[in-house]
Design a protein around this motif. Structure first.
Motif, PDB file in Angstrom:
ATOM      1  N   PRO A  94       0.808  -1.222   0.000  1.00  0.00           N
ATOM      2  CA  PRO A  94       0.000   0.000   0.000  1.00  0.00           C
ATOM      3  C   PRO A  94       0.847   1.280   0.000  1.00  0.00           C
ATOM      4  O   PRO A  94       1.691   1.474   0.870  1.00  0.00           O
ATOM      5  N   ASN A  95       0.659   2.107  -1.024  1.00  0.00           N
ATOM      6  CA  ASN A  95       1.340   3.398  -1.180  1.00  0.00           C
ATOM      7  C   ASN A  95       2.861   3.316  -1.237  1.00  0.00           C
ATOM      8  O   ASN A  95       3.555   4.266  -0.864  1.00  0.00           O
ATOM      9  N   HIS A  96       3.391   2.203  -1.721  1.00  0.00           N
ATOM     10  CA  HIS A  96       4.845   2.059  -1.803  1.00  0.00           C
ATOM     11  C   HIS A  96       5.209   0.979  -2.823  1.00  0.00           C
ATOM     12  O   HIS A  96       4.450   0.034  -3.033  1.00  0.00           O
ATOM     13  N   THR A  97       6.382   1.152  -3.422  1.00  0.00           N
ATOM     14  CA  THR A  97       6.913   0.193  -4.386  1.00  0.00           C
ATOM     15  C   THR A  97       8.387  -0.034  -4.068  1.00  0.00           C
ATOM     16  O   THR A  97       9.091   0.890  -3.663  1.00  0.00           O
ATOM     17  N   PHE A  98       8.835  -1.268  -4.235  1.00  0.00           N
ATOM     18  CA  PHE A  98      10.252  -1.604  -4.080  1.00  0.00           C
ATOM     19  C   PHE A  98      10.597  -2.644  -5.132  1.00  0.00           C
ATOM     20  O   PHE A  98       9.763  -2.962  -5.987  1.00  0.00           O
ATOM     21  N   VAL A  99      11.823  -3.146  -5.132  1.00  0.00           N
ATOM     22  CA  VAL A  99      12.224  -4.130  -6.135  1.00  0.00           C
ATOM     23  C   VAL A  99      12.668  -5.422  -5.469  1.00  0.00           C
ATOM     24  O   VAL A  99      13.079  -5.426  -4.299  1.00  0.00           O
ATOM     25  N   ARG A 100      12.589  -6.489  -6.259  1.00  0.00           N
ATOM     26  CA  ARG A 100      12.943  -7.815  -5.757  1.00  0.00           C
ATOM     27  C   ARG A 100      13.845  -8.501  -6.779  1.00  0.00           C
ATOM     28  O   ARG A 100      13.575  -8.478  -7.966  1.00  0.00           O
ATOM     29  N   LEU A 101      14.877  -9.115  -6.258  1.00  0.00           N
ATOM     30  CA  LEU A 101      15.739  -9.981  -7.051  1.00  0.00           C
ATOM     31  C   LEU A 101      15.227 -11.402  -6.879  1.00  0.00           C
ATOM     32  O   LEU A 101      15.049 -11.861  -5.749  1.00  0.00           O
ATOM     33  N   ARG A 102      14.966 -12.052  -7.984  1.00  0.00           N
ATOM     34  CA  ARG A 102      14.533 -13.450  -7.913  1.00  0.00           C
ATOM     35  C   ARG A 102      15.391 -14.228  -8.902  1.00  0.00           C
ATOM     36  O   ARG A 102      15.262 -14.082 -10.108  1.00  0.00           O
ATOM     37  N   ASP A 103      16.292 -15.027  -8.342  1.00  0.00           N
ATOM     38  CA  ASP A 103      17.234 -15.774  -9.155  1.00  0.00           C
ATOM     39  C   ASP A 103      17.334 -17.192  -8.605  1.00  0.00           C
ATOM     40  O   ASP A 103      17.821 -17.387  -7.491  1.00  0.00           O
ATOM     41  N   ASP A 104      16.858 -18.162  -9.365  1.00  0.00           N
ATOM     42  CA  ASP A 104      16.788 -19.549  -8.921  1.00  0.00           C
ATOM     43  C   ASP A 104      16.016 -19.615  -7.600  1.00  0.00           C
ATOM     44  O   ASP A 104      14.882 -19.210  -7.534  1.00  0.00           O
ATOM     45  N   ASP A 105      16.648 -20.064  -6.532  1.00  0.00           N
ATOM     46  CA  ASP A 105      15.957 -20.170  -5.241  1.00  0.00           C
ATOM     47  C   ASP A 105      16.129 -18.918  -4.382  1.00  0.00           C
ATOM     48  O   ASP A 105      15.643 -18.858  -3.261  1.00  0.00           O
ATOM     49  N   LEU A 106      16.812 -17.926  -4.896  1.00  0.00           N
ATOM     50  CA  LEU A 106      17.099 -16.713  -4.148  1.00  0.00           C
ATOM     51  C   LEU A 106      16.003 -15.676  -4.358  1.00  0.00           C
ATOM     52  O   LEU A 106      15.585 -15.407  -5.481  1.00  0.00           O
ATOM     53  N   MET A 107      15.512 -15.098  -3.263  1.00  0.00           N
ATOM     54  CA  MET A 107      14.557 -13.996  -3.331  1.00  0.00           C
ATOM     55  C   MET A 107      14.996 -12.953  -2.307  1.00  0.00           C
ATOM     56  O   MET A 107      15.021 -13.212  -1.112  1.00  0.00           O
TER      57      MET A 107
END
Length: 187
Positions: A109-122
């Motif tokens: 809610p009212n915010h955005t961020f980023v995520r790294l998703r690589d194989d089993d890594l999050m």
């Protein structure tokens, strides 16, 4: 594609000179980062290099305001080195697409961020905190995400189309508040 869609939105608010300048700056960033990535294999290490480059070397800063277009759109974010969660996420995702990093946008809610998703890594990267990693649980607690909200747009990997939609809706609301009409675009 993501890069073109973001450029289309930028061109509704900025002159060709401004969009050309930001494209040139982005290309320079991609060149510098590509060179630094040559000997680094892991996505996690590459994100560390990206964070250091953006926040320490380039001096990008988080701006809390969600009511000013200049903190959301790339030409002004790049020129001022200041962006809100949407503007910094767009910068991060743009560079990620150009550098083949497996990152995506994530919304709460009212915010955005980023995520790294690589194989089993999050890993979640908080751009209001210079790209430092925060746990899934920290976001759930901080933004009051309850189980039925998790089935919505919140806390899941967003497609590029959804990120552009968030940008467009946010920019549209700001523009309407400023008395400007935003022409609909196809993404």
């Amino acid at each position: 594609d993501f890069v073109s869609a973001v450029g289309n939105i930028d061109s509704m608010f900025y002159t060709g000179e401004d969009t050309h300048h930001s494209a040139s700056q982005l290309n320079e960033m991609v060149q510098v980062l590509s060179e630094r990535f040559k000997t680094v294999k892991s996505s996690r290490e590459r994100v560390g290099i990206l964070n250091t480059f953006l926040f320490r070397e380039m001096g990008f800063q988080y701006e809390k305001s969600l009511d000013n277009i200049k903190f959301a759109l790339l030409p002004s974010v790049i020129r001022s080195r200041r962006g809100n969660c949407i503007g910094l996420s767009l910068l991060y995702l743009y560079l990620g697409r150009k550098l083949n990093l497996p990152i995506c946008g994530v919304s709460v809610p009212n915010h955005t961020f980023v995520r790294l998703r690589d194989d089993d890594l999050m890993l979640n990267f908080e751009l209001s905190d210079s790209g430092n990693s925060h746990t899934y649980q920290e976001y759930v607690e901080r933004f009051g995400i309850v189980s039925d909200m998790k089935e919505s747009i919140y806390m899941r990997d967003l497609s590029d189309r959804e990120v552009v939609g968030l940008l467009y809706s946010n920019v549209g609301v700001i523009a309407l508040k400023q008395g400007k009409f935003v022409e609909a675009i196809k993404v």
